[in-house]
Design a protein around this motif. Structure first.
Motif, short mmCIF file in Angstrom:
data_model
loop_
_atom_site.label_atom_id
_atom_site.label_comp_id
_atom_site.label_asym_id
_atom_site.label_seq_id
_atom_site.Cartn_x
_atom_site.Cartn_y
_atom_site.Cartn_z
N GLY A 225 0.81 -1.19 0.00
CA GLY A 225 0.00 0.00 0.00
C GLY A 225 0.86 1.25 0.00
N ASP A 226 0.25 2.36 0.27
CA ASP A 226 0.95 3.64 0.25
C ASP A 226 1.71 3.92 1.53
N ARG A 227 1.69 3.01 2.50
CA ARG A 227 2.42 3.21 3.75
C ARG A 227 3.78 2.52 3.77
N VAL A 228 4.11 1.81 2.69
CA VAL A 228 5.41 1.12 2.62
C VAL A 228 6.19 1.71 1.46
N GLU A 229 7.43 2.12 1.77
CA GLU A 229 8.30 2.63 0.71
C GLU A 229 9.58 1.82 0.68
N ALA A 230 10.18 1.72 -0.51
CA ALA A 230 11.41 0.94 -0.68
C ALA A 230 12.58 1.89 -0.91
N ASP A 231 13.71 1.52 -0.35
CA ASP A 231 14.96 2.25 -0.52
C ASP A 231 16.02 1.21 -0.87
N ILE A 232 16.28 1.05 -2.17
CA ILE A 232 17.18 0.00 -2.64
C ILE A 232 18.50 0.63 -3.06
N ALA A 233 19.55 0.34 -2.27
CA ALA A 233 20.87 0.92 -2.53
C ALA A 233 21.68 0.05 -3.49
N THR A 234 21.47 -1.25 -3.45
CA THR A 234 22.24 -2.18 -4.27
C THR A 234 21.30 -3.23 -4.82
N ASP B 68 4.44 -6.44 8.44
CA ASP B 68 3.14 -6.43 9.14
C ASP B 68 3.27 -5.84 10.54
N ASN B 69 4.28 -6.28 11.27
CA ASN B 69 4.50 -5.74 12.62
C ASN B 69 4.73 -4.24 12.56
N ALA B 70 5.57 -3.80 11.64
CA ALA B 70 5.87 -2.37 11.53
C ALA B 70 4.60 -1.57 11.24
N LEU B 71 3.76 -2.08 10.36
CA LEU B 71 2.51 -1.40 10.03
C LEU B 71 1.55 -1.39 11.23
N ASN B 72 1.54 -2.48 11.99
CA ASN B 72 0.64 -2.57 13.15
C ASN B 72 1.06 -1.64 14.29
N TYR B 73 2.35 -1.40 14.45
CA TYR B 73 2.83 -0.63 15.59
C TYR B 73 3.24 0.80 15.23
N SER B 74 2.93 1.21 14.01
CA SER B 74 3.24 2.58 13.59
C SER B 74 2.13 3.09 12.69
N ASP B 75 1.78 4.34 12.85
CA ASP B 75 0.79 4.96 11.97
C ASP B 75 1.44 5.65 10.79
N ASP B 76 2.76 5.67 10.78
CA ASP B 76 3.54 6.38 9.78
C ASP B 76 4.00 5.42 8.67
N THR B 77 4.73 5.94 7.72
CA THR B 77 5.28 5.15 6.63
C THR B 77 6.34 4.18 7.16
N VAL B 78 6.36 2.99 6.59
CA VAL B 78 7.37 1.98 6.90
C VAL B 78 8.34 1.94 5.72
N VAL C 278 -4.99 -4.75 21.28
CA VAL C 278 -5.31 -3.84 20.19
C VAL C 278 -4.87 -4.41 18.85
N THR C 279 -3.65 -4.93 18.79
CA THR C 279 -3.08 -5.36 17.52
C THR C 279 -3.34 -6.82 17.20
N GLY C 280 -3.76 -7.59 18.17
CA GLY C 280 -3.99 -9.01 17.95
C GLY C 280 -2.67 -9.77 17.89
N VAL D 182 18.63 -6.37 4.69
CA VAL D 182 17.27 -5.84 4.54
C VAL D 182 16.87 -5.25 5.88
N GLN D 183 16.47 -3.98 5.86
CA GLN D 183 16.03 -3.31 7.08
C GLN D 183 14.57 -2.89 6.92
N VAL D 184 13.79 -3.16 7.95
CA VAL D 184 12.40 -2.72 8.01
C VAL D 184 12.33 -1.69 9.13
N CYS D 185 12.06 -0.44 8.75
CA CYS D 185 12.14 0.69 9.68
C CYS D 185 10.76 1.32 9.86
N ASP D 186 10.40 1.55 11.12
CA ASP D 186 9.15 2.24 11.40
C ASP D 186 9.42 3.39 12.37
#
Length: 131
Positions: A1-10, A31-41, A85-87, A54-58
């Protein structure tokens, strides 16, 4: 969706991995990052030495330092109230840990309460892989 962005360096990076297991591990982390953050992942891909990283940042609530060593244990939940709340069952990060280890990789977390978390998966790069 629009809440996940990719940053590919290599790219491309080739790793010897089980594609289904790698996908499951990354889906769990995102999924965890999206559940625990209202911002872009942000999902980052880079290379460090002979490792694909691979880093998943929230920018969510973060995980207290004292609990960061326990979050990869089965059924461990950081906050019981958030669990309601998050199940979930507290198995997601334990599954990620097991899957990544089976691929000769590692998973770790860096987190600051109130600022967010970065989960890092490192997998060995295949030498001489061709597209």
């Amino acid at each position: 969706g629009d809440r996940v962005e990719a940053d590919i360096a290599t790219a491309p990076l080739w790793v010897k991995a089980d594609a289904i297991a790698l996908k499951q591990a990354l889906v769990n982390l995102i999924d965890n990052a999206l559940n625990y953050s209202d911002d872009t992942v942000t999902v980052r891909l880079s290379q460090q030495r002979q490792q694909a990283v691979v880093q998943v940042c929230d920018r969510g609530r973060g995980i207290p330092l004292a609990e960061q060593t326990q979050i990869f244990e089965p059924f461990y939940r950081v906050d019981v109230d958030r669990s309601r709340v998050t199940g979930g069952t507290g198995l997601g990060l334990a599954i990620v840990h097991t899957l990544v280890q089976q691929m000769q990789g590692s998973v770790s977390v860096q987190s600051t309460v109130g600022e967010g978390s970065t989960f890092t998966v490192q997998l060995p790069i295949c030498q001489g892989a061709k597209p």
